[in-house]
Write an enzyme that holds these catalytic residues in place. Structure first.
Site, PDB file in Angstrom:
ATOM      1  N   GLU A 351       0.815  -1.220   0.000  1.00 27.53           N
ATOM      2  CA  GLU A 351       0.000   0.000   0.000  1.00 27.53           C
ATOM      3  C   GLU A 351       0.849   1.271   0.000  1.00 27.53           C
ATOM      4  OE1 GLU A 351      -2.749  -0.561   3.244  1.00 27.53           O
ATOM      5  OE2 GLU A 351      -3.702  -2.275   2.275  1.00 27.53           O
ATOM      6  N   GLU A 458      -6.909  -9.630  -3.111  1.00 25.84           N
ATOM      7  CA  GLU A 458      -7.626  -9.718  -1.829  1.00 25.84           C
ATOM      8  C   GLU A 458      -9.129  -9.470  -2.023  1.00 25.84           C
ATOM      9  OE1 GLU A 458      -5.930  -7.224   1.210  1.00 25.84           O
ATOM     10  OE2 GLU A 458      -3.870  -7.536   0.507  1.00 25.84           O
TER      11      GLU A 458
END
Length: 582
Positions: A351, A458
């Site tokens: 991220e 995910e």
């Protein structure tokens, strides 16, 4: 006996009374979708996709017909030195000032938007915005526009209403001129959208195989039976796994019966393996990796470092920059060296589009330095840039495909990075509401232009009444996109503590979302298929890429033989000839 279906290759198998020649082919698109996109800033804009769709005067060949001024400022048509016509908004004072066109949207229709933009100076993010008759503003996509070249904005929306809307263009700097050309808005029904998916799957995930069953004298054997069972799928479709797998036998059975790919949810992360500074403990991820190996399950390494300040081991927040560098180096060497060659991927600096904890403390090139370090430690494993909201939340400009690509380019330009196995990881945590499949697909189109592998890493959908339907939409969209190389869902059974997208309740009974997953597992190739030869002794069947057991029998003979075959991408047309003794 194993046969691989290979490009430009005919393989004959002779065994007692059986001769086989394998082949494959594909079907053509029936309803075209334009997957093309570019991340380059080009000297001349490309022609409008779909001829502009429902946009009037998309290339400005008819002056400013169909276009009006919105807000302050003026609009003019301009012609480049090579004769290209485009629209210019100048004397702007607010972000949404510029040019506009009204269109009528229909509820439930999927709209793909594209256009080319340039600025009179500097660079900035340009967004397409749909304004309803009221004051609601719905974003449809973003691009970084620059001076001196044209940038593509590709996005879209799923209409939640039937009404007229204004198409506006937003740029925060009101002092620059905004230029645009080749504007397009193309509507697709859900039926057409599903047709795109089907055609893409047939083209990029499957091949048509023909079985020709005959007697040694050449007579076709009508009624021969071919039973085909996939033993391993070529496309990775997996599910997250957590530490409950080590102690819950029901969870183990549930998982192993379905999945061959996984990502550990938290167990491999730094805050799990070094809770106290200097005291590493890999007992749990070691055991989970061993369980995975014993059951033929491939594991993604998640993650080495996390750029969010909220996702650190608590003790590293107070370290000096020099101390943090030492700790990060130790973590990198520890986890990557320990699992070198045992995982199929690494999420390196997780991220790092949204967050920059390490960059703030250790320098702007931190991510690039650590991608290179991870690659040097484990050079045969793909290194992923893993991010959320890039394809699932259109309002999050920070993680838009445009900003994702900007961060990716920074890493790619770092000295020594050339040649490492970079890959794109898109988490895909979809919030409540109808998934914006237009934004998802167009984002994948843009990211695919890099040529790098893309995984949905995910995938989940927030709990809501239509969760199972929306979950299926997202999975189908990912599976059908030509650039997507694998999908991992961050979901699971209730007994393992999952709570966003539950696949099974506390008794391991399927939820509606679980039914969706099982249905797609069967549909994408693992279920056995039986077919009967026609009067010509021919069976035509479309197979997903993967490995198969094939059994051929005939009711008038005692002969039966099982073969192991592989169907792989990029193969030329061939045919399976089966010659059977009477």
């Amino acid at each position: 006996m194993k046969v691989v279906v290979a490009a430009e290759l005919c393989i004959f198998l002779l065994s007692a009374s059986c001769l086989l020649l394998l082949s494959s082919g594909f079907q053509l698109h029936s309803k075209p979708y334009d997957y093309s996109a570019t991340t380059k800033c080009v000297k001349k804009p490309h022609r409008a996709q779909y001829g502009g769709g429902i946009i009037v005067n998309p290339g400005f060949e008819h002056n400013l017909k169909g276009w009006t001024v919105v807000g302050n400022g003026t609009i003019v048509e301009r012609v480049s030195s090579d004769g290209n016509r485009f629209i210019v908004s100048r004397n702007r004072t607010r972000a949404l000032d510029g040019f506009s066109q009204k269109v009528h949207l229909k509820k439930g229709i999927i709209y793909i938007f594209s256009a080319w933009f340039q600025l009179s100076e500097g660079s900035g993010i340009v967004s397409v915005v749909f304004k309803t008759n009221g004051s609601e503003l719905v974003h449809g996509g973003h691009a970084i526009a620059k001076h001196g070249c044209w940038s593509l904005l590709k996005g879209g929306i799923v209409a939640k209403f039937s009404r007229h809307v204004e198409i506006l263009f937003e740029i925060e700097n009101p002092t620059v001129e905004l230029w645009a050309d080749s504007v397009s808005l193309q509507p697709f029904t859900r039926k057409q959208w599903r047709s795109h998916q089907h055609d893409s799957v047939e083209r990029v995930r499957k091949r048509s195989v023909r079985f020709q069953v005959t007697h040694p004298n050449g007579t076709a054997l009508e009624g021969a039976t071919v039973v085909i069972k996939q033993t391993r799928a070529d496309f990775p479709f997996g599910c997250a796994m957590n530490h409950y797998i080590l102690t819950n036998s029901e969870y183990q059975k549930w998982f192993v019966s379905r999945f061959k790919y996984t990502t550990f949810t938290n167990e491999m992360k730094w805050y799990s393996t070094e809770i106290v500074q200097g005291h590493e403990n890999y007992t749990i991820p070691d055991a989970m990796l061993q369980f995975s190996k014993e059951n033929g399950i491939s594991v993604r390494g998640h993650n080495i470092l996390w750029d969010s300040p909220r996702r650190q081991p608590h003790w590293d927040l107070t370290l000096s920059p020099d101390e943090l560098r030492v700790a990060a180096d130790k973590r990198m060497n520890s986890v990557v060296s320990r699992y070198k060659g045992q995982v199929i991927a690494w999420d390196v600096v997780n991220e790092n589009v949204h967050f920059h904890f390490f960059e703030d403390k250790l320098g702007e090139n931190f991510s690039a330095e650590y991608y290179l370090a991870a690659y040097r430690l484990d050079p045969n494993t793909e290194m992923f840039m893993n991010e959320y909201n890039t394809i699932e939340v259109i309002g999050d400009k920070n993680a838009s495909p445009t900003n994702y690509l900007r961060k990716l380019k920074e890493i790619q330009q770092f000295p020594g990075i050339d040649g490492i196995s970079l890959a794109i990881g898109l988490q895909g945590h979809f919030p409540s509401g109808v998934p914006n499949l237009a934004y998802m697909r167009s984002g994948l189109d843009l990211l695919a232009a890099t040529g790098l592998p893309i995984w949905l890493t995910e995938v989940s959908v927030d709990a809501q009444p239509n969760q199972a339907e929306y979950f299926e939409d997202v999975l189908r969209e990912g599976f059908s996109h030509p650039a997507v190389k694998g999908i991992i869902m961050f979901v699971g059974p209730e007994q393992a503590g999952f709570d966003s997208t539950l696949l099974a309740d506390k008794n391991f009974k399927n939820t509606p979302a679980g039914d969706v997953v099982d249905k797609l597992i069967r549909k994408w190739g693992t279920g056995p298929q039986t077919a009967i030869a026609d009067s010509r002794g021919t069976i035509d069947i479309s197979l997903y890429y993967g490995d198969y057991d094939v059994t051929v029998t005939h009711p008038l003979t005692q002969y039966s033989k099982t073969l192991n075959i592989s169907v792989r991408k990029g193969f030329s047309l061939e045919t399976v000839h089966v010659i059977m003794d009477a």
